[in-house]
Design a protein around this motif. Structure first.
Motif, PDB file in Angstrom:
ATOM      1  N   GLY A  54      21.846   1.219 -17.775  1.00  0.00           N
ATOM      2  CA  GLY A  54      23.104   1.424 -17.846  1.00  0.00           C
ATOM      3  C   GLY A  54      23.687  -0.032 -18.448  1.00  0.00           C
ATOM      4  N   GLY A  55      23.353  -1.169 -18.481  1.00  0.00           N
ATOM      5  CA  GLY A  55      22.978  -2.082 -19.407  1.00  0.00           C
ATOM      6  C   GLY A  55      23.124  -2.779 -20.874  1.00  0.00           C
ATOM      7  N   THR A  56      22.929  -1.203 -21.296  1.00  0.00           N
ATOM      8  CA  THR A  56      22.485  -1.014 -23.391  1.00  0.00           C
ATOM      9  C   THR A  56      23.774  -0.222 -23.478  1.00  0.00           C
ATOM     10  N   THR A  57      24.368  -0.520 -23.680  1.00  0.00           N
ATOM     11  CA  THR A  57      25.278   0.840 -24.873  1.00  0.00           C
ATOM     12  C   THR A  57      25.565   1.136 -26.237  1.00  0.00           C
ATOM     13  N   TYR A  58      25.584   1.923 -27.175  1.00  0.00           N
ATOM     14  CA  TYR A  58      25.974   1.507 -28.594  1.00  0.00           C
ATOM     15  C   TYR A  58      26.151   2.796 -28.378  1.00  0.00           C
ATOM     16  N   TYR A  59      27.479   2.211 -29.664  1.00  0.00           N
ATOM     17  CA  TYR A  59      28.327   3.096 -30.280  1.00  0.00           C
ATOM     18  C   TYR A  59      28.255   3.051 -32.080  1.00  0.00           C
ATOM     19  N   SER A  60      27.878   4.470 -32.428  1.00  0.00           N
ATOM     20  CA  SER A  60      28.869   4.520 -34.001  1.00  0.00           C
ATOM     21  C   SER A  60      29.573   4.090 -34.459  1.00  0.00           C
ATOM     22  N   ASP A  61      29.856   3.214 -35.608  1.00  0.00           N
ATOM     23  CA  ASP A  61      30.753   2.871 -36.226  1.00  0.00           C
ATOM     24  C   ASP A  61      31.744   3.878 -36.402  1.00  0.00           C
ATOM     25  N   SER A  62      31.844   4.771 -36.625  1.00  0.00           N
ATOM     26  CA  SER A  62      33.520   6.152 -36.403  1.00  0.00           C
ATOM     27  C   SER A  62      34.012   5.597 -35.547  1.00  0.00           C
ATOM     28  N   LYS A  64      33.610   2.917 -32.127  1.00  0.00           N
ATOM     29  CA  LYS A  64      33.329   2.376 -32.070  1.00  0.00           C
ATOM     30  C   LYS A  64      34.769   1.553 -31.861  1.00  0.00           C
ATOM     31  N   GLY A  65      35.154   1.070 -30.308  1.00  0.00           N
ATOM     32  CA  GLY A  65      36.329   0.709 -29.946  1.00  0.00           C
ATOM     33  C   GLY A  65      37.204   1.711 -29.379  1.00  0.00           C
ATOM     34  N   ARG A  66      37.187   3.236 -29.789  1.00  0.00           N
ATOM     35  CA  ARG A  66      37.384   4.119 -29.036  1.00  0.00           C
ATOM     36  C   ARG A  66      37.235   5.278 -27.982  1.00  0.00           C
ATOM     37  N   PHE A  67      36.041   4.719 -28.058  1.00  0.00           N
ATOM     38  CA  PHE A  67      34.951   5.894 -27.470  1.00  0.00           C
ATOM     39  C   PHE A  67      34.286   4.476 -26.189  1.00  0.00           C
ATOM     40  N   THR A  68      34.040   5.508 -25.155  1.00  0.00           N
ATOM     41  CA  THR A  68      33.418   4.330 -23.890  1.00  0.00           C
ATOM     42  C   THR A  68      32.618   5.164 -22.950  1.00  0.00           C
ATOM     43  N   ILE A  69      31.378   4.748 -23.260  1.00  0.00           N
ATOM     44  CA  ILE A  69      29.847   6.077 -22.574  1.00  0.00           C
ATOM     45  C   ILE A  69      29.581   5.045 -20.938  1.00  0.00           C
ATOM     46  N   SER A  70      30.142   6.399 -20.236  1.00  0.00           N
ATOM     47  CA  SER A  70      29.197   5.386 -19.025  1.00  0.00           C
ATOM     48  C   SER A  70      28.743   6.505 -17.837  1.00  0.00           C
ATOM     49  N   LYS A  71      27.959   6.443 -16.938  1.00  0.00           N
ATOM     50  CA  LYS A  71      27.653   7.666 -16.552  1.00  0.00           C
ATOM     51  C   LYS A  71      27.342   7.222 -14.542  1.00  0.00           C
ATOM     52  N   ASP A  72      27.588   8.198 -13.401  1.00  0.00           N
ATOM     53  CA  ASP A  72      27.486   7.600 -12.681  1.00  0.00           C
ATOM     54  C   ASP A  72      26.111   8.178 -11.831  1.00  0.00           C
ATOM     55  N   ARG A  73      25.659   7.151 -11.354  1.00  0.00           N
ATOM     56  CA  ARG A  73      24.198   7.195 -10.567  1.00  0.00           C
ATOM     57  C   ARG A  73      24.346   8.781  -9.585  1.00  0.00           C
ATOM     58  N   ALA A  74      24.521   8.286  -8.964  1.00  0.00           N
ATOM     59  CA  ALA A  74      24.973   9.513  -7.120  1.00  0.00           C
ATOM     60  C   ALA A  74      25.267  10.250  -7.568  1.00  0.00           C
ATOM     61  N   LYS A  75      26.568  11.088  -8.980  1.00  0.00           N
ATOM     62  CA  LYS A  75      26.398  12.545  -9.247  1.00  0.00           C
ATOM     63  C   LYS A  75      25.831  12.952 -10.213  1.00  0.00           C
ATOM     64  N   ALA A  78      26.823  11.464 -16.780  1.00  0.00           N
ATOM     65  CA  ALA A  78      27.152  10.918 -18.005  1.00  0.00           C
ATOM     66  C   ALA A  78      28.432  11.483 -18.239  1.00  0.00           C
ATOM     67  N   TYR A  79      29.368  10.204 -18.814  1.00  0.00           N
ATOM     68  CA  TYR A  79      30.498  10.342 -19.049  1.00  0.00           C
ATOM     69  C   TYR A  79      31.043  10.262 -20.690  1.00  0.00           C
ATOM     70  N   LEU A  80      32.099  10.785 -21.652  1.00  0.00           N
ATOM     71  CA  LEU A  80      32.098   9.950 -22.735  1.00  0.00           C
ATOM     72  C   LEU A  80      33.493  10.283 -22.603  1.00  0.00           C
ATOM     73  N   GLN A  81      34.049   9.376 -22.466  1.00  0.00           N
ATOM     74  CA  GLN A  81      35.496   8.650 -22.551  1.00  0.00           C
ATOM     75  C   GLN A  81      35.970   8.406 -24.076  1.00  0.00           C
ATOM     76  N   MET A  82      36.738   9.594 -24.930  1.00  0.00           N
ATOM     77  CA  MET A  82      37.137   9.071 -26.028  1.00  0.00           C
ATOM     78  C   MET A  82      38.806   9.231 -26.098  1.00  0.00           C
ATOM     79  N   ASN A  83      39.230   7.971 -26.134  1.00  0.00           N
ATOM     80  CA  ASN A  83      40.495   7.628 -27.005  1.00  0.00           C
ATOM     81  C   ASN A  83      41.340   8.165 -28.505  1.00  0.00           C
ATOM     82  N   SER A  84      42.033   7.220 -28.384  1.00  0.00           N
ATOM     83  CA  SER A  84      42.692   7.890 -29.852  1.00  0.00           C
ATOM     84  C   SER A  84      41.973   8.695 -30.653  1.00  0.00           C
ATOM     85  N   LEU A  85      41.930  10.076 -30.270  1.00  0.00           N
ATOM     86  CA  LEU A  85      41.284  10.779 -31.300  1.00  0.00           C
ATOM     87  C   LEU A  85      41.914  11.287 -32.286  1.00  0.00           C
ATOM     88  N   GLU A  86      41.112  11.270 -33.807  1.00  0.00           N
ATOM     89  CA  GLU A  86      41.903  11.341 -34.933  1.00  0.00           C
ATOM     90  C   GLU A  86      41.083  13.103 -35.100  1.00  0.00           C
TER      91      GLU A  86
END
Length: 127
Positions: A54-62, A64-75, A78-86
């Motif tokens: 979980g210490g490294t994340t990477y995003y495509s340029d398109s 970056k700054g709008r989407f956030t990836i994360s994960k919940d080990r117990a559950k 993995a998640y993808l939070q998408m903001n400012s959708l186009e």
């Protein structure tokens, strides 16, 4: 190994949506997992990945700054939070994993190298 993406839907431009990817048959602690998308008439492309630790994340340029990836080990999810959708974010979104590649630019670029894919979830951005 099974991956199941969910959470897609219809959203207006500027809106937000969170995708989930439930993983089974392997440990999210040990392997990177990524999100990919395929828009109508286009090739599948990498969007984001997160390392096993979980210490490294990477995003495509398109996204970056709008989407956030994360994960919940117990559950085991993995998640993808998408903001400012186009409008251009409209696509079928997939989660996928490869047990050899670390999260980074190669992970997103080498779409064909992914060993395991979940069924996609459709995200439609429209007014």
């Amino acid at each position: 190994v099974q991956l199941q993406a969910s959470g897609g839907g219809l959203v207006q431009p500027g809106g937000s949506l969170t995708l989930s990817c439930a993983a089974s048959g392997f440990s999210l602690d040990h392997f990177a997992i990524g999100w990919f998308r395929q828009a109508p008439g286009k090739e599948r492309e990498g969007v984001s990945c997160i390392s096993g630790s979980g210490g490294t994340t990477y995003y495509s340029d398109s996204v970056k700054g709008r989407f956030t990836i994360s994960k919940d080990r117990a559950k085991r999810t993995a998640y993808l939070q998408m903001n400012s959708l186009e409008l251009e974010d409209t696509a079928v979104y997939y989660c996928a994993t490869d047990f050899l590649l670390p999260c980074g630019s190669d992970y997103l670029r080498r779409v064909s190298a992914m060993d395991h894919w979940g069924k996609g979830t459709l995200v439609t951005v429209s007014s």
